[in-house]
Design a protein around this motif. Structure first.
Motif, PDB file in Angstrom:
ATOM      1  N   TYR A  50      13.027  -7.242   0.787  1.00 38.49           N
ATOM      2  CA  TYR A  50      11.966  -6.373   1.271  1.00 38.49           C
ATOM      3  C   TYR A  50      11.504  -6.856   2.646  1.00 38.49           C
ATOM      4  O   TYR A  50      11.411  -8.062   2.880  1.00 38.49           O
ATOM      5  CB  TYR A  50      10.755  -6.393   0.333  1.00 38.49           C
ATOM      6  CG  TYR A  50      11.050  -5.996  -1.085  1.00 38.49           C
ATOM      7  CD1 TYR A  50      11.687  -4.794  -1.371  1.00 38.49           C
ATOM      8  CD2 TYR A  50      10.677  -6.810  -2.150  1.00 38.49           C
ATOM      9  CE1 TYR A  50      11.942  -4.417  -2.678  1.00 38.49           C
ATOM     10  CE2 TYR A  50      10.933  -6.440  -3.461  1.00 38.49           C
ATOM     11  CZ  TYR A  50      11.565  -5.241  -3.714  1.00 38.49           C
ATOM     12  OH  TYR A  50      11.820  -4.869  -5.012  1.00 38.49           O
ATOM     13  N   PRO A  51      11.201  -5.931   3.569  1.00 41.21           N
ATOM     14  CA  PRO A  51      10.699  -6.365   4.875  1.00 41.21           C
ATOM     15  C   PRO A  51       9.297  -6.966   4.782  1.00 41.21           C
ATOM     16  O   PRO A  51       8.615  -6.836   3.753  1.00 41.21           O
ATOM     17  CB  PRO A  51      10.698  -5.074   5.704  1.00 41.21           C
ATOM     18  CG  PRO A  51      10.691  -3.967   4.710  1.00 41.21           C
ATOM     19  CD  PRO A  51      11.357  -4.478   3.476  1.00 41.21           C
ATOM     20  N   ILE A 110       7.216   5.649   6.067  1.00 38.49           N
ATOM     21  CA  ILE A 110       8.560   5.793   5.505  1.00 38.49           C
ATOM     22  C   ILE A 110       9.505   6.229   6.620  1.00 38.49           C
ATOM     23  O   ILE A 110       9.436   7.360   7.098  1.00 38.49           O
ATOM     24  CB  ILE A 110       8.585   6.821   4.353  1.00 38.49           C
ATOM     25  CG1 ILE A 110       7.576   6.438   3.258  1.00 38.49           C
ATOM     26  CG2 ILE A 110       9.990   6.928   3.775  1.00 38.49           C
ATOM     27  CD1 ILE A 110       7.872   5.130   2.570  1.00 38.49           C
ATOM     28  N   ASN A 111      10.382   5.330   7.043  1.00 44.74           N
ATOM     29  CA  ASN A 111      11.391   5.645   8.049  1.00 44.74           C
ATOM     30  C   ASN A 111      12.735   5.979   7.420  1.00 44.74           C
ATOM     31  O   ASN A 111      13.590   6.583   8.066  1.00 44.74           O
ATOM     32  CB  ASN A 111      11.532   4.483   9.028  1.00 44.74           C
ATOM     33  CG  ASN A 111      10.316   4.347   9.926  1.00 44.74           C
ATOM     34  OD1 ASN A 111       9.816   5.332  10.454  1.00 44.74           O
ATOM     35  ND2 ASN A 111       9.808   3.138  10.080  1.00 44.74           N
ATOM     36  N   TYR A 138      -0.207   0.733  -6.474  1.00 38.68           N
ATOM     37  CA  TYR A 138       0.599   1.959  -6.538  1.00 38.68           C
ATOM     38  C   TYR A 138       1.397   2.166  -5.255  1.00 38.68           C
ATOM     39  O   TYR A 138       2.609   2.407  -5.291  1.00 38.68           O
ATOM     40  CB  TYR A 138      -0.318   3.146  -6.797  1.00 38.68           C
ATOM     41  CG  TYR A 138       0.362   4.487  -6.822  1.00 38.68           C
ATOM     42  CD1 TYR A 138       1.204   4.852  -7.872  1.00 38.68           C
ATOM     43  CD2 TYR A 138       0.153   5.406  -5.793  1.00 38.68           C
ATOM     44  CE1 TYR A 138       1.829   6.091  -7.899  1.00 38.68           C
ATOM     45  CE2 TYR A 138       0.771   6.648  -5.812  1.00 38.68           C
ATOM     46  CZ  TYR A 138       1.609   6.984  -6.861  1.00 38.68           C
ATOM     47  OH  TYR A 138       2.219   8.214  -6.875  1.00 38.68           O
ATOM     48  N   GLU A 139       0.727   2.081  -4.107  1.00 42.31           N
ATOM     49  CA  GLU A 139       1.413   2.294  -2.829  1.00 42.31           C
ATOM     50  C   GLU A 139       2.473   1.218  -2.592  1.00 42.31           C
ATOM     51  O   GLU A 139       3.551   1.492  -2.049  1.00 42.31           O
ATOM     52  CB  GLU A 139       0.405   2.314  -1.680  1.00 42.31           C
ATOM     53  CG  GLU A 139      -0.582   3.468  -1.715  1.00 42.31           C
ATOM     54  CD  GLU A 139       0.053   4.819  -1.388  1.00 42.31           C
ATOM     55  OE1 GLU A 139       1.249   4.861  -1.030  1.00 42.31           O
ATOM     56  OE2 GLU A 139      -0.660   5.838  -1.499  1.00 42.31           O
ATOM     57  N   THR A 140       2.176  -0.003  -3.006  1.00 38.93           N
ATOM     58  CA  THR A 140       3.145  -1.092  -2.862  1.00 38.93           C
ATOM     59  C   THR A 140       4.388  -0.818  -3.690  1.00 38.93           C
ATOM     60  O   THR A 140       5.523  -0.922  -3.198  1.00 38.93           O
ATOM     61  CB  THR A 140       2.513  -2.429  -3.284  1.00 38.93           C
ATOM     62  OG1 THR A 140       1.379  -2.706  -2.462  1.00 38.93           O
ATOM     63  CG2 THR A 140       3.515  -3.577  -3.153  1.00 38.93           C
ATOM     64  N   ALA A 141       4.193  -0.464  -4.952  1.00 39.88           N
ATOM     65  CA  ALA A 141       5.331  -0.214  -5.837  1.00 39.88           C
ATOM     66  C   ALA A 141       6.178   0.957  -5.353  1.00 39.88           C
ATOM     67  O   ALA A 141       7.417   0.914  -5.417  1.00 39.88           O
ATOM     68  CB  ALA A 141       4.832   0.045  -7.259  1.00 39.88           C
ATOM     69  N   LEU A 142       5.535   1.995  -4.842  1.00 45.41           N
ATOM     70  CA  LEU A 142       6.273   3.173  -4.360  1.00 45.41           C
ATOM     71  C   LEU A 142       7.149   2.829  -3.166  1.00 45.41           C
ATOM     72  O   LEU A 142       8.334   3.179  -3.127  1.00 45.41           O
ATOM     73  CB  LEU A 142       5.301   4.291  -3.975  1.00 45.41           C
ATOM     74  CG  LEU A 142       4.695   5.130  -5.082  1.00 45.41           C
ATOM     75  CD1 LEU A 142       3.869   6.256  -4.469  1.00 45.41           C
ATOM     76  CD2 LEU A 142       5.760   5.722  -5.988  1.00 45.41           C
ATOM     77  N   ILE A 143       6.585   2.166  -2.164  1.00 48.99           N
ATOM     78  CA  ILE A 143       7.340   1.915  -0.939  1.00 48.99           C
ATOM     79  C   ILE A 143       8.469   0.910  -1.176  1.00 48.99           C
ATOM     80  O   ILE A 143       9.444   0.866  -0.425  1.00 48.99           O
ATOM     81  CB  ILE A 143       6.413   1.460   0.213  1.00 48.99           C
ATOM     82  CG1 ILE A 143       7.096   1.721   1.569  1.00 48.99           C
ATOM     83  CG2 ILE A 143       6.010  -0.001   0.063  1.00 48.99           C
ATOM     84  CD1 ILE A 143       6.184   1.573   2.757  1.00 48.99           C
ATOM     85  N   ASN A 241       5.664  -8.374  -7.468  1.00 50.45           N
ATOM     86  CA  ASN A 241       6.346  -9.078  -8.561  1.00 50.45           C
ATOM     87  C   ASN A 241       6.908  -8.098  -9.592  1.00 50.45           C
ATOM     88  O   ASN A 241       8.008  -8.291 -10.116  1.00 50.45           O
ATOM     89  CB  ASN A 241       5.401 -10.062  -9.237  1.00 50.45           C
ATOM     90  CG  ASN A 241       5.160 -11.294  -8.390  1.00 50.45           C
ATOM     91  OD1 ASN A 241       5.975 -11.648  -7.547  1.00 50.45           O
ATOM     92  ND2 ASN A 241       4.036 -11.957  -8.615  1.00 50.45           N
ATOM     93  N   ALA A 242       6.139  -7.052  -9.876  1.00 52.73           N
ATOM     94  CA  ALA A 242       6.606  -6.049 -10.830  1.00 52.73           C
ATOM     95  C   ALA A 242       7.867  -5.360 -10.318  1.00 52.73           C
ATOM     96  O   ALA A 242       8.783  -5.053 -11.094  1.00 52.73           O
ATOM     97  CB  ALA A 242       5.508  -5.018 -11.093  1.00 52.73           C
ATOM     98  N   SER A 243       7.926  -5.136  -9.023  1.00 51.48           N
ATOM     99  CA  SER A 243       9.111  -4.504  -8.425  1.00 51.48           C
ATOM    100  C   SER A 243      10.346  -5.385  -8.583  1.00 51.48           C
ATOM    101  O   SER A 243      11.434  -4.899  -8.902  1.00 51.48           O
ATOM    102  CB  SER A 243       8.869  -4.205  -6.939  1.00 51.48           C
ATOM    103  OG  SER A 243      10.013  -3.621  -6.351  1.00 51.48           O
TER     104      SER A 243
END
Length: 248
Positions: A50-51, A110-111, A138-143, A241-243
């Motif tokens: 992840y970046p 989102i690029n 939520y936003e973290t998990a989505l991206i 961490n969940a990701s």
């Protein structure tokens, strides 16, 4: 520079579309870029998948704008946490498709569409007052490329509300449980699922909550197996961490 761009650059050099000199100039910023006020880790995605994420608290709007502007040039998806409205306005000057989640205080850009998992993360919150932390998670998990189910206002003051949602919670590959006050929800869910539970104590509560310390200690002392705990209000850390777990 992400992995895909690096592979593309190497192909361009091999095919002759890009000269070796141009390739060297493109690689000058590896492994990091100095901006004077920030040192951006260009190899984070190559190492960790992840970046780098921008933690905005303590930074000026202009600094956040400058970091985003550089990261945009690398083609990465961008997540900024703990971002205020003025920071978002400055970011919009350099990226008009930036999205601001006001409640979660996140900026997402989102690029390129991330590859999304088939399995999902359940984010479960005790009360409406915990929603700012929920939205950050939520936003973290989505991206990061996860499907997400949000289940809110199912705290232990009314367990019948939680029981009606257990099928959705049990269907997740990993569960993030967010709760303030006494933080009991993590123990309850931890005793009812066969999936990892990541507990997030929040600073919601009256005086003896001590700004989330009471919930943190309760979660750390949980008698339910399979419950791990992140720092107070750290929705980002829990979702990150969940990701990782969801993509194993």
């Amino acid at each position: 520079m992400d992995k895909k761009r690096l592979e593309q650059l190497l192909e361009e050099i091999q095919s002759g579309k890009t000269s070796v000199e141009e390739g060297v100039r493109a690689l000058e910023d590896l492994p990091y870029k100095e901006l004077g006020y920030a040192t951006i880790d260009n190899h984070r995605e190559l190492r960790n998948g992840y970046p780098e994420v921008i933690y905005c608290q303590g930074k000026t709007p202009e600094q956040v704008q400058g970091i985003v502007k550089y990261m945009m040039s690398q083609g990465n998806n961008i997540l900024a946490t703990r971002a205020g409205k003025e920071m978002y306005r400055k970011v919009r000057e350099v990226c008009n498709h930036a999205h601001y989640n006001e409640l979660g205080r996140t900026i997402t850009i989102i690029n390129h569409e991330p590859e999304t998992t088939e399995s999902y993360i359940a984010i479960v919150a005790a009360g409406t007052s915990d929603l700012p932390v929920v939205e950050e998670a939520y936003e973290t998990a989505l991206i990061l490329g996860n499907q997400v189910e949000k289940i809110t206002d199912v705290g232990v003051a009314g367990l019948h509300r939680l029981m009606s949602k257990m099928d959705r919670i049990r269907g997740a590959k990993v569960v993030v449980v967010i709760a303030g006050m006494e933080g009991a929800l993590a123990s309850v869910i931890g005793g009812m699922v066969d999936k990892p539970v990541i507990a997030v104590p929040t600073s919601v509560g009256y005086g003896a909550n001590f700004g989330g310390l009471a919930a943190l200690l309760a979660m750390l002392n949980s008698c339910a197996s399979g419950v791990s705990v992140v720092n107070i209000d750290n929705g980002f850390g829990a979702a990150y961490n969940a990701s990782i777990i969801n993509k194993l």
